[in-house]
Design a protein around this motif. Structure first.
Motif, PDB file in Angstrom:
ATOM      1  N   LEU A 177       0.830  -1.207   0.000  1.00 60.62           N
ATOM      2  CA  LEU A 177       0.000   0.000   0.000  1.00 60.62           C
ATOM      3  C   LEU A 177       0.864   1.257   0.000  1.00 60.62           C
ATOM      4  O   LEU A 177       0.629   2.188  -0.793  1.00 60.62           O
ATOM      5  CB  LEU A 177      -0.920  -0.004   1.222  1.00 60.62           C
ATOM      6  CG  LEU A 177      -1.678   1.299   1.508  1.00 60.62           C
ATOM      7  CD1 LEU A 177      -2.707   1.561   0.415  1.00 60.62           C
ATOM      8  CD2 LEU A 177      -2.350   1.251   2.877  1.00 60.62           C
ATOM      9  N   LEU A 178       1.853   1.294   0.877  1.00 58.66           N
ATOM     10  CA  LEU A 178       2.706   2.475   0.975  1.00 58.66           C
ATOM     11  C   LEU A 178       3.539   2.656  -0.288  1.00 58.66           C
ATOM     12  O   LEU A 178       3.747   3.784  -0.754  1.00 58.66           O
ATOM     13  CB  LEU A 178       3.616   2.358   2.200  1.00 58.66           C
ATOM     14  CG  LEU A 178       2.912   2.364   3.559  1.00 58.66           C
ATOM     15  CD1 LEU A 178       3.919   2.191   4.683  1.00 58.66           C
ATOM     16  CD2 LEU A 178       2.118   3.644   3.753  1.00 58.66           C
ATOM     17  N   ARG A 179       4.005   1.549  -0.851  1.00 62.18           N
ATOM     18  CA  ARG A 179       4.790   1.632  -2.077  1.00 62.18           C
ATOM     19  C   ARG A 179       3.957   2.216  -3.218  1.00 62.18           C
ATOM     20  O   ARG A 179       4.422   3.074  -3.978  1.00 62.18           O
ATOM     21  CB  ARG A 179       5.315   0.239  -2.440  1.00 62.18           C
ATOM     22  CG  ARG A 179       6.292   0.218  -3.606  1.00 62.18           C
ATOM     23  CD  ARG A 179       5.592  -0.099  -4.894  1.00 62.18           C
ATOM     24  NE  ARG A 179       6.500  -0.032  -6.039  1.00 62.18           N
ATOM     25  CZ  ARG A 179       6.086  -0.027  -7.303  1.00 62.18           C
ATOM     26  NH1 ARG A 179       4.790  -0.074  -7.581  1.00 62.18           N
ATOM     27  NH2 ARG A 179       6.965   0.038  -8.291  1.00 62.18           N
ATOM     28  N   ASN A 180       2.713   1.770  -3.339  1.00 66.38           N
ATOM     29  CA  ASN A 180       1.835   2.308  -4.376  1.00 66.38           C
ATOM     30  C   ASN A 180       1.489   3.769  -4.115  1.00 66.38           C
ATOM     31  O   ASN A 180       1.279   4.552  -5.052  1.00 66.38           O
ATOM     32  CB  ASN A 180       0.548   1.474  -4.461  1.00 66.38           C
ATOM     33  CG  ASN A 180       0.800   0.084  -5.014  1.00 66.38           C
ATOM     34  OD1 ASN A 180       1.778  -0.138  -5.730  1.00 66.38           O
ATOM     35  ND2 ASN A 180      -0.064  -0.863  -4.682  1.00 66.38           N
ATOM     36  N   LEU A 181       1.430   4.132  -2.827  1.00 67.02           N
ATOM     37  CA  LEU A 181       1.086   5.500  -2.473  1.00 67.02           C
ATOM     38  C   LEU A 181       2.173   6.487  -2.882  1.00 67.02           C
ATOM     39  O   LEU A 181       1.871   7.631  -3.248  1.00 67.02           O
ATOM     40  CB  LEU A 181       0.842   5.591  -0.959  1.00 67.02           C
ATOM     41  CG  LEU A 181       0.364   6.936  -0.418  1.00 67.02           C
ATOM     42  CD1 LEU A 181      -1.013   7.272  -0.981  1.00 67.02           C
ATOM     43  CD2 LEU A 181       0.314   6.896   1.112  1.00 67.02           C
ATOM     44  N   VAL A 182       3.434   6.060  -2.821  1.00 66.49           N
ATOM     45  CA  VAL A 182       4.533   6.990  -3.097  1.00 66.49           C
ATOM     46  C   VAL A 182       5.012   6.915  -4.549  1.00 66.49           C
ATOM     47  O   VAL A 182       6.042   7.494  -4.888  1.00 66.49           O
ATOM     48  CB  VAL A 182       5.735   6.729  -2.153  1.00 66.49           C
ATOM     49  CG1 VAL A 182       5.320   6.877  -0.710  1.00 66.49           C
ATOM     50  CG2 VAL A 182       6.333   5.346  -2.384  1.00 66.49           C
ATOM     51  N   THR A 183       4.292   6.197  -5.401  1.00 66.39           N
ATOM     52  CA  THR A 183       4.623   6.167  -6.811  1.00 66.39           C
ATOM     53  C   THR A 183       3.513   6.851  -7.599  1.00 66.39           C
ATOM     54  O   THR A 183       2.419   7.086  -7.084  1.00 66.39           O
ATOM     55  CB  THR A 183       4.800   4.722  -7.321  1.00 66.39           C
ATOM     56  OG1 THR A 183       3.622   3.956  -7.017  1.00 66.39           O
ATOM     57  CG2 THR A 183       6.014   4.064  -6.664  1.00 66.39           C
ATOM     58  N   GLY A 184       3.773   7.158  -8.836  1.00 65.75           N
ATOM     59  CA  GLY A 184       2.785   7.811  -9.669  1.00 65.75           C
ATOM     60  C   GLY A 184       2.577   9.256  -9.268  1.00 65.75           C
ATOM     61  O   GLY A 184       3.459   9.930  -8.735  1.00 65.75           O
ATOM     62  N   ALA A 185       1.365   9.756  -9.510  1.00 67.27           N
ATOM     63  CA  ALA A 185       1.056  11.163  -9.246  1.00 67.27           C
ATOM     64  C   ALA A 185       1.173  11.499  -7.761  1.00 67.27           C
ATOM     65  O   ALA A 185       1.672  12.560  -7.384  1.00 67.27           O
ATOM     66  CB  ALA A 185      -0.344  11.488  -9.754  1.00 67.27           C
ATOM     67  N   GLY A 186       0.686  10.573  -6.904  1.00 66.94           N
ATOM     68  CA  GLY A 186       0.796  10.802  -5.472  1.00 66.94           C
ATOM     69  C   GLY A 186       2.235  10.902  -5.016  1.00 66.94           C
ATOM     70  O   GLY A 186       2.575  11.729  -4.175  1.00 66.94           O
ATOM     71  N   GLY A 187       3.080  10.060  -5.576  1.00 68.27           N
ATOM     72  CA  GLY A 187       4.492  10.094  -5.228  1.00 68.27           C
ATOM     73  C   GLY A 187       5.155  11.381  -5.663  1.00 68.27           C
ATOM     74  O   GLY A 187       6.000  11.938  -4.954  1.00 68.27           O
ATOM     75  N   ARG A 188       4.794  11.875  -6.841  1.00 71.09           N
ATOM     76  CA  ARG A 188       5.362  13.141  -7.314  1.00 71.09           C
ATOM     77  C   ARG A 188       4.937  14.308  -6.421  1.00 71.09           C
ATOM     78  O   ARG A 188       5.724  15.212  -6.147  1.00 71.09           O
ATOM     79  CB  ARG A 188       4.948  13.381  -8.760  1.00 71.09           C
ATOM     80  CG  ARG A 188       5.676  12.487  -9.771  1.00 71.09           C
ATOM     81  CD  ARG A 188       5.432  12.949 -11.189  1.00 71.09           C
ATOM     82  NE  ARG A 188       4.048  12.697 -11.609  1.00 71.09           N
ATOM     83  CZ  ARG A 188       3.648  11.586 -12.193  1.00 71.09           C
ATOM     84  NH1 ARG A 188       4.520  10.603 -12.415  1.00 71.09           N
ATOM     85  NH2 ARG A 188       2.387  11.425 -12.559  1.00 71.09           N
ATOM     86  N   ALA A 189       3.691  14.266  -5.965  1.00 65.94           N
ATOM     87  CA  ALA A 189       3.226  15.313  -5.058  1.00 65.94           C
ATOM     88  C   ALA A 189       3.982  15.261  -3.732  1.00 65.94           C
ATOM     89  O   ALA A 189       4.399  16.295  -3.192  1.00 65.94           O
ATOM     90  CB  ALA A 189       1.723  15.175  -4.824  1.00 65.94           C
TER      91      ALA A 189
END
Length: 341
Positions: A177-189
């Motif tokens: 969950l945390l890994r997916n949270l910090v990748t993609g658009a959320g990760g860039r933010a």
């Protein structure tokens, strides 16, 4: 990211999960108890990694959030007869709401008040628990006659074995969950907020919302870990959730590596096994003080020699040794994906 690294990392995590599922059949129930403590504490450390390594915030009160989850689960199990699954879910939701309220208050006050508020929470939490004697058991805390995570009869597992498997799967789901949270658009933010909140706001990022989301998720993760921890060890007492626990979790995050998920497991293992090692070297009441001294030395050494933590430093070292196979035109990884292991 080179081809070898792209496949080696998920392969390594998959192998670790498979090995973890075999461990309950190879070691004693006593050892499984310690290993289950490592896994549940790793959830709290992973939540801190989300804050420190990915949103640029700091919390010195995650020990209190960990304890809140533990007490919430034991209260409904011991006093209301709840099964362990809804008790853990309740703990996660309660800590999520607590994180939202605390984070919103800190943002309203501005500045570095989140860190100051979490210190106050960590200091006050044991006192509040003692005062709520009718609910929390006061200084004696709450306890169960047996581990709260009971295995179904069809599994054929002991309580310690089933508790370890549940903790392992919960940690795996948390890290995913945390890994997916910090990748993609959320990760860039998150990366933009960590690097420069002003620049992030200028580029349309809602800085306060991103910070609040990170703190709330981090609190929920720590709460679930605390609930599983309390159910596995079958006890929760105020002395277990002193401010020293919050500081120890923070040190574990830094030493393991705030930008690496594997570092959360390494840091949690340090929390569990370092006091035992200190007792083997120095017996008596002073062993706890020696453990704290070793924590401090590990923290100083990590900040000096490996600023990215033990796992982060090892990853960098392996990256220098292993030649990259990417073409020169390959795009660079997103900032939020670097060193996330």
């Amino acid at each position: 990211m080179n081809t070898l690294r792209r496949y080696a990392v998920p392969g390594g995590w998959t192998a670790a999960l498979v090995v973890g599922l075999v461990i309950p059949f190879l070691v004693s129930d006593y050892d499984l108890l310690d290993l289950s403590r490592v896994l549940t504490l790793a959830m709290a450390v992973a939540g801190l990694n989300l804050l420190l390594g990915h949103s640029g915030q700091i919390s010195v009160g995650h020990g209190a959030v960990f304890g809140l989850g533990g007490y919430a689960a034991l209260v409904v199990v011991t006093k209301n007869g709840w099964p362990w699954v809804p008790a853990v879910l309740l703990a996660g939701v309660l800590c999520l709401v607590f994180g939202l309220l605390l984070g919103a208050l800190a943002l309203k006050m501005g500045g570095a008040n989140l860190g100051l508020l979490t210190i106050a929470v960590a200091a006050v939490f044991p006192l509040v628990v003692i005062r709520l004697k009718s609910t929390t058991g006061g200084t004696f805390g709450l306890s169960l006659a047996h581990p709260g995570i009971e295995p179904p009869a069809w599994t054929g597992l002991t309580g310690a074995q089933f508790g370890f498997v549940v903790s392992l799967l919960a940690l795996a789901a948390t890290l995913l969950l945390l890994r997916n949270l910090v990748t993609g658009a959320g990760g860039r933010a998150l990366a933009a907020v960590r690097t420069s909140p002003l620049l992030a706001a200028a580029n349309g990022v809602n800085v306060n919302r991103v910070k609040l989301m990170a703190f709330a998720v981090s609190s929920a993760v720590a709460g679930v870990g605390g609930a599983l921890y309390a159910l596995v060890v079958a006890i929760a007492v105020p002395d277990s959730y002193q401010i020293a626990l919050s500081i120890t979790l923070l040190a574990a995050s830094v030493v393991g590596g705030t930008r690496t998920w594997a570092g959360a497991i390494v840091g949690a293992a340090m929390v569990v096994y370092l006091p035992t090692a200190a007792e083997n070297v120095v017996s008596g009441e002073t062993s706890g003080n020696w453990a704290q001294l070793v924590y401090a030395c590990c923290l100083i050494l990590s900040l000096t020699v490996a600023p990215t933590g033990l796992v982060g430093g090892l990853t960098r070292l392996l990256g220098r040794i292993a030649p990259t196979t990417d073409s020169p035109s390959a795009p660079a990884p997103l900032p939020a994906e670097k060193e996330v292991r």
